[in-house]
Design an enzyme around this catalytic site. Structure first.
Site, PDB file in Angstrom:
ATOM      1  N   GLU A 143     -13.440  -7.135   1.116  1.00 33.32           N
ATOM      2  CA  GLU A 143     -12.061  -7.309   0.663  1.00 33.32           C
ATOM      3  C   GLU A 143     -11.300  -5.986   0.657  1.00 33.32           C
ATOM      4  O   GLU A 143     -11.651  -5.062  -0.083  1.00 33.32           O
ATOM      5  CB  GLU A 143     -12.023  -7.897  -0.752  1.00 33.32           C
ATOM      6  CG  GLU A 143     -10.602  -8.113  -1.252  1.00 33.32           C
ATOM      7  CD  GLU A 143     -10.520  -8.527  -2.709  1.00 33.32           C
ATOM      8  OE1 GLU A 143      -9.474  -9.081  -3.101  1.00 33.32           O
ATOM      9  OE2 GLU A 143     -11.493  -8.280  -3.449  1.00 33.32           O
ATOM     10  N   GLU A 242      -6.521 -15.563  -8.511  1.00 31.40           N
ATOM     11  CA  GLU A 242      -6.941 -14.330  -9.168  1.00 31.40           C
ATOM     12  C   GLU A 242      -5.713 -13.602  -9.700  1.00 31.40           C
ATOM     13  O   GLU A 242      -5.287 -12.576  -9.167  1.00 31.40           O
ATOM     14  CB  GLU A 242      -7.732 -13.441  -8.198  1.00 31.40           C
ATOM     15  CG  GLU A 242      -8.443 -12.296  -8.908  1.00 31.40           C
ATOM     16  CD  GLU A 242      -9.176 -11.373  -7.959  1.00 31.40           C
ATOM     17  OE1 GLU A 242     -10.306 -10.981  -8.286  1.00 31.40           O
ATOM     18  OE2 GLU A 242      -8.628 -11.042  -6.887  1.00 31.40           O
TER      19      GLU A 242
END
Length: 269
Positions: A143, A242
């Site tokens: 990520e 998130e």
């Protein structure tokens, strides 16, 4: 149609962590993700998932010493043995939780470190993680994270992540495309989605409003357009929610802020 997973590290933060599973299920989520499971026995978490009818779709490998500011150790020379132990622990949890994805945080580049050595360390560590994970059908995710929230993080751009995936050369290594981080670093999200989604290298997507990282309907991004675009391109994976509720840890802050989600839940039933 988008499928949404509740990130239990950020959502429902007015509740104890173990109570967040039931809260997410009550609000219509069928899947969850979170940062780290290691404070709890895997059997305990597996039982909660089963009780609430939830899928575990993602969590992170051990990040080093999080409380002292470490954000992964994959790129840090000299920590290879610790990294391998962490991957073994993460895969034990993944097996117990029937979780098919594991995010391996790259880490902060050590001050004064040789850039080539750092990159080579990262690639070797991810190849090891991928080899170990392949045996149980788990994908390793990389990520890019923005440098405003995490200064000095090794991985910050989509093109960097996709180039690393190509160089690592393992079929079970993919990119975790967090649209919040991507917008802050690069912008032009629709074109980035059109560029990278057809490659098959995007294994998971996460969302949050920009710039405050609140609900997706708060801030500068128009998520309904992006969700429709992802649908048109055939994305059938999960989108991790998130984000930090705008009302913080106030009672029911997460549930009260889910107005953006309700139209999609209605279409799912």
């Amino acid at each position: 149609m988008p499928r949404f997973a509740a990130n239990l590290s950020m959502l429902y933060n007015d509740l104890d962590f173990l109570d967040r599973f039931a809260a997410a299920a009550r609000d219509g989520f069928t899947a969850v993700e979170y940062l780290f499971p290691y404070a709890y026995a895997p059997e305990q978490l597996a039982a909660l998932l089963q009780q609430q009818g939830l899928q575990q779709v993602l969590f992170n490998a051990p990040p080093g010493d999080w409380d002292r500011g470490e954000r992964g150790i994959a790129c840090i020379p000299g920590r290879e043995a610790e990294f391998r132990d962490g991957i073994a622990q993460a895969l034990r949890y993944a097996q117990a939780l029937q979780c098919p994805r594991l995010h391996v945080m790259a880490g902060l580049v050590p001050a004064g470190a040789d850039a080539a050595t750092v990159r080579a360390t990262y690639i070797a560590n991810i190849r090891h993680a991928a080899e170990q994970a392949a045996a149980q059908g788990v994908r390793i995710l990389l990520e890019p994270i923005n440098g405003r929230d995490m200064p000095g993080f090794f991985l910050s751009r989509q093109d960097q992540a996709h180039a690393l995936v190509a160089e690592i050369g393992a079929a079970n290594v993919q990119v975790q495309m967090d649209l919040y981080h991507c917008q802050i670093v690069e912008g032009d999200l629709a074109m980035k989605i059109r560029q990278y989604l057809p490659t098959g290298q995007v294994g998971h997507i996460q969302i949050a409003g920009v710039p405050e990282r609140h609900e997706p309907d708060v801030g500068e991004l128009h998520y309904p357009y992006l969700f429709a675009l992802l649908d048109s391109l055939g994305y059938d994976g999960w989108m991790g929610c998130e984000y930090k509720p705008a009302r913080g840890a106030a009672p029911h802050a997460t549930s009260d802020g889910l107005g953006w989600l309700k139209p999609y839940l209605a279409k799912a039933h």
